[in-house]
Design a protein around this motif. Structure first.
Motif, mmCIF file in Angstrom:
data_model
loop_
_atom_site.group_PDB
_atom_site.id
_atom_site.type_symbol
_atom_site.label_atom_id
_atom_site.label_comp_id
_atom_site.label_asym_id
_atom_site.label_seq_id
_atom_site.Cartn_x
_atom_site.Cartn_y
_atom_site.Cartn_z
ATOM 1 N N VAL A 12 0.838 -1.214 0.000
ATOM 2 C CA VAL A 12 0.000 0.000 0.000
ATOM 3 C C VAL A 12 0.863 1.250 0.000
ATOM 4 O O VAL A 12 0.642 2.198 -0.760
ATOM 5 C CB VAL A 12 -0.940 -0.001 1.210
ATOM 6 C CG1 VAL A 12 -1.673 1.342 1.335
ATOM 7 C CG2 VAL A 12 -1.954 -1.130 1.093
ATOM 8 N N LEU A 13 1.882 1.262 0.876
ATOM 9 C CA LEU A 13 2.768 2.422 0.945
ATOM 10 C C LEU A 13 3.519 2.637 -0.361
ATOM 11 O O LEU A 13 3.664 3.749 -0.860
ATOM 12 C CB LEU A 13 3.757 2.239 2.111
ATOM 13 C CG LEU A 13 4.750 3.391 2.339
ATOM 14 C CD1 LEU A 13 3.997 4.693 2.647
ATOM 15 C CD2 LEU A 13 5.692 3.052 3.505
ATOM 16 N N GLY A 14 3.974 1.514 -0.934
ATOM 17 C CA GLY A 14 4.696 1.617 -2.203
ATOM 18 C C GLY A 14 3.811 2.159 -3.309
ATOM 19 O O GLY A 14 4.246 2.958 -4.147
ATOM 20 N N SER A 15 2.546 1.718 -3.347
ATOM 21 C CA SER A 15 1.613 2.196 -4.368
ATOM 22 C C SER A 15 1.373 3.701 -4.243
ATOM 23 O O SER A 15 1.300 4.433 -5.236
ATOM 24 C CB SER A 15 0.283 1.456 -4.257
ATOM 25 O OG SER A 15 0.463 0.072 -4.473
ATOM 26 N N CYS A 16 1.259 4.162 -2.999
ATOM 27 C CA CYS A 16 1.043 5.590 -2.779
ATOM 28 C C CYS A 16 2.227 6.409 -3.262
ATOM 29 O O CYS A 16 2.076 7.465 -3.889
ATOM 30 C CB CYS A 16 0.780 5.874 -1.303
ATOM 31 S SG CYS A 16 -0.793 5.227 -0.706
ATOM 32 N N MET A 17 3.439 5.903 -2.994
ATOM 33 C CA MET A 17 4.640 6.621 -3.392
ATOM 34 C C MET A 17 4.749 6.668 -4.923
ATOM 35 O O MET A 17 5.141 7.685 -5.507
ATOM 36 C CB MET A 17 5.880 5.940 -2.789
ATOM 37 C CG MET A 17 5.955 6.057 -1.263
ATOM 38 S SD MET A 17 7.373 5.206 -0.567
ATOM 39 C CE MET A 17 8.704 6.194 -1.259
ATOM 40 N N VAL A 18 4.368 5.585 -5.587
ATOM 41 C CA VAL A 18 4.404 5.561 -7.057
ATOM 42 C C VAL A 18 3.397 6.570 -7.629
ATOM 43 O O VAL A 18 3.694 7.290 -8.593
ATOM 44 C CB VAL A 18 4.105 4.142 -7.568
ATOM 45 C CG1 VAL A 18 3.897 4.164 -9.080
ATOM 46 C CG2 VAL A 18 5.262 3.208 -7.220
ATOM 47 N N ALA A 19 2.194 6.641 -7.027
ATOM 48 C CA ALA A 19 1.172 7.573 -7.506
ATOM 49 C C ALA A 19 1.619 9.009 -7.354
ATOM 50 O O ALA A 19 1.427 9.853 -8.249
ATOM 51 C CB ALA A 19 -0.139 7.335 -6.756
ATOM 52 N N VAL A 20 2.242 9.322 -6.202
ATOM 53 C CA VAL A 20 2.727 10.687 -5.974
ATOM 54 C C VAL A 20 3.819 11.044 -6.964
ATOM 55 O O VAL A 20 3.850 12.121 -7.553
ATOM 56 C CB VAL A 20 3.224 10.848 -4.523
ATOM 57 C CG1 VAL A 20 3.914 12.190 -4.340
ATOM 58 C CG2 VAL A 20 2.058 10.727 -3.548
ATOM 59 N N ALA A 21 4.732 10.116 -7.178
ATOM 60 C CA ALA A 21 5.836 10.358 -8.111
ATOM 61 C C ALA A 21 5.324 10.560 -9.532
ATOM 62 O O ALA A 21 5.789 11.425 -10.280
ATOM 63 C CB ALA A 21 6.812 9.179 -8.063
ATOM 64 N N ALA A 22 4.301 9.783 -9.939
ATOM 65 C CA ALA A 22 3.743 9.920 -11.286
ATOM 66 C C ALA A 22 3.069 11.268 -11.458
ATOM 67 O O ALA A 22 3.160 11.910 -12.510
ATOM 68 C CB ALA A 22 2.749 8.792 -11.550
ATOM 69 N N GLY A 23 2.400 11.736 -10.403
ATOM 70 C CA GLY A 23 1.733 13.037 -10.484
ATOM 71 C C GLY A 23 2.734 14.165 -10.636
ATOM 72 O O GLY A 23 2.534 15.094 -11.407
ATOM 73 N N ILE A 24 3.828 14.096 -9.871
ATOM 74 C CA ILE A 24 4.858 15.141 -9.961
ATOM 75 C C ILE A 24 5.489 15.150 -11.345
ATOM 76 O O ILE A 24 5.694 16.194 -11.955
ATOM 77 C CB ILE A 24 5.919 14.930 -8.873
ATOM 78 C CG1 ILE A 24 5.286 15.140 -7.470
ATOM 79 C CG2 ILE A 24 7.093 15.874 -9.070
ATOM 80 C CD1 ILE A 24 6.210 14.792 -6.322
ATOM 81 N N ALA A 25 5.784 13.974 -11.852
ATOM 82 C CA ALA A 25 6.413 13.873 -13.170
ATOM 83 C C ALA A 25 5.484 14.403 -14.257
ATOM 84 O O ALA A 25 5.904 15.112 -15.176
ATOM 85 C CB ALA A 25 6.779 12.421 -13.460
ATOM 86 N N GLY A 26 4.184 14.069 -14.150
ATOM 87 C CA GLY A 26 3.227 14.541 -15.146
ATOM 88 C C GLY A 26 3.094 16.052 -15.127
ATOM 89 O O GLY A 26 2.980 16.704 -16.169
ATOM 90 N N HIS A 27 3.123 16.653 -13.953
ATOM 91 C CA HIS A 27 3.019 18.102 -13.831
ATOM 92 C C HIS A 27 4.228 18.793 -14.444
ATOM 93 O O HIS A 27 4.117 19.869 -15.036
ATOM 94 C CB HIS A 27 2.878 18.473 -12.350
ATOM 95 C CG HIS A 27 2.679 19.944 -12.121
ATOM 96 N ND1 HIS A 27 1.467 20.568 -12.353
ATOM 97 C CD2 HIS A 27 3.541 20.912 -11.702
ATOM 98 C CE1 HIS A 27 1.591 21.854 -12.072
ATOM 99 N NE2 HIS A 27 2.833 22.087 -11.676
ATOM 100 N N MET A 28 5.418 18.147 -14.289
ATOM 101 C CA MET A 28 6.642 18.721 -14.845
ATOM 102 C C MET A 28 6.647 18.628 -16.373
ATOM 103 O O MET A 28 7.156 19.523 -17.062
ATOM 104 C CB MET A 28 7.856 17.994 -14.275
ATOM 105 C CG MET A 28 8.060 18.254 -12.773
ATOM 106 S SD MET A 28 9.423 17.286 -12.098
ATOM 107 C CE MET A 28 10.813 18.001 -13.000
ATOM 108 N N ILE A 29 6.069 17.557 -16.922
ATOM 109 C CA ILE A 29 6.089 17.365 -18.372
ATOM 110 C C ILE A 29 5.054 18.247 -19.063
ATOM 111 O O ILE A 29 5.325 18.869 -20.077
ATOM 112 C CB ILE A 29 5.835 15.880 -18.709
ATOM 113 C CG1 ILE A 29 7.011 15.032 -18.193
ATOM 114 C CG2 ILE A 29 5.656 15.687 -20.210
ATOM 115 C CD1 ILE A 29 6.763 13.552 -18.296
#
Length: 222
Positions: A12-29
């Motif tokens: 669960v924790l790992g999934s949350c961290m992946v979701a947060v990282a994907a959101g940050i990356a998408g905002h940067m792109i």
């Protein structure tokens, strides 16, 4: 906690961290586009022949010099729902208009009850060509509070034509002098007023169409 619980929590924790990282990356792109002004622009197509500055009418004396009484009779049909113009005709919603040109404003007409607004505005005046032109342009402007509901005639030619026609119905005042060379008014085709009496005393039949038009009155008198 047993190992199984720890494994679930880790996923669960790992999934949350992946979701947060994907959101940050998408905002940067993909950077959001911000409008300089709030709202949505609306494109309005320019109208062809947009009205420019209003062109003032020619003086009524000049308009009368080229007026057409026969056309004035047609324009007068707008008035016939409320006005008669036959010699000796009765008043209706508006007064009978036989012999109106040259008469005192808001006077006579077999005791017709003129509005106080017209009585005040026309005090000491007569229905000459200038006064009729001003009245027919906008009755409400001429006499604020008049009973006349007609908005007026915007065309200077229509006003001149109606005035020339009215003048031929029992008034026959001479037209105001205009500069030399101006063409004469067209009055050879003036039709008789509806119901006007002939020399033998027999009234003619009303002109076809007069009385069927329900437009509010356009001529002088209320």
């Amino acid at each position: 906690m047993d190992n199984r619980t720890n494994t679930i929590a880790g996923w669960v924790l790992g999934s949350c961290m992946v979701a947060v990282a994907a959101g940050i990356a998408g905002h940067m792109i993909v950077q959001p586009i911000k409008a300089e002004k709030a709202g949505y622009p609306i494109e309005v197509a320019a109208e062809d022949g947009a009205a420019g500055p209003a062109v003032p009418d020619k003086p009524i004396a000049e308009l009368l010099a080229t007026a057409d009484a026969a056309h004035g009779a047609e324009v007068f049909k707008k008035c016939s729902a409320c006005h008669s113009i036959a010699q000796g005709g009765a008043n209706g919603i508006g007064p009978n208009l036989w012999g109106t040109v040259g008469e005192g404003i808001a006077q006579g007409k077999a005791g017709y009850a003129f509005s106080g607004a017209l009585t005040t505005a026309g005090a000491g005046k007569k229905w000459d060509f200038e006064q009729l032109n001003a009245w027919l342009t906008s009755p409400r402007t001429y006499a604020n509070g008049t009973k006349m509901t007609f908005a007026g005639l915007t065309s200077g030619k229509d006003r001149a034509d109606v005035i020339l026609y009215l003048n031929a119905q029992g008034s026959n005042l001479p037209l105001t002098a205009v500069p030399a060379g101006a063409p004469a008014a067209t009055d050879a085709k003036v039709p008789p007023a509806a119901g006007a009496a002939d020399p033998g005393g027999k009234a003619s039949e009303p002109t076809t169409g007069i009385g069927n038009n329900t437009t509010a009155p356009a001529a002088a008198g209320k």
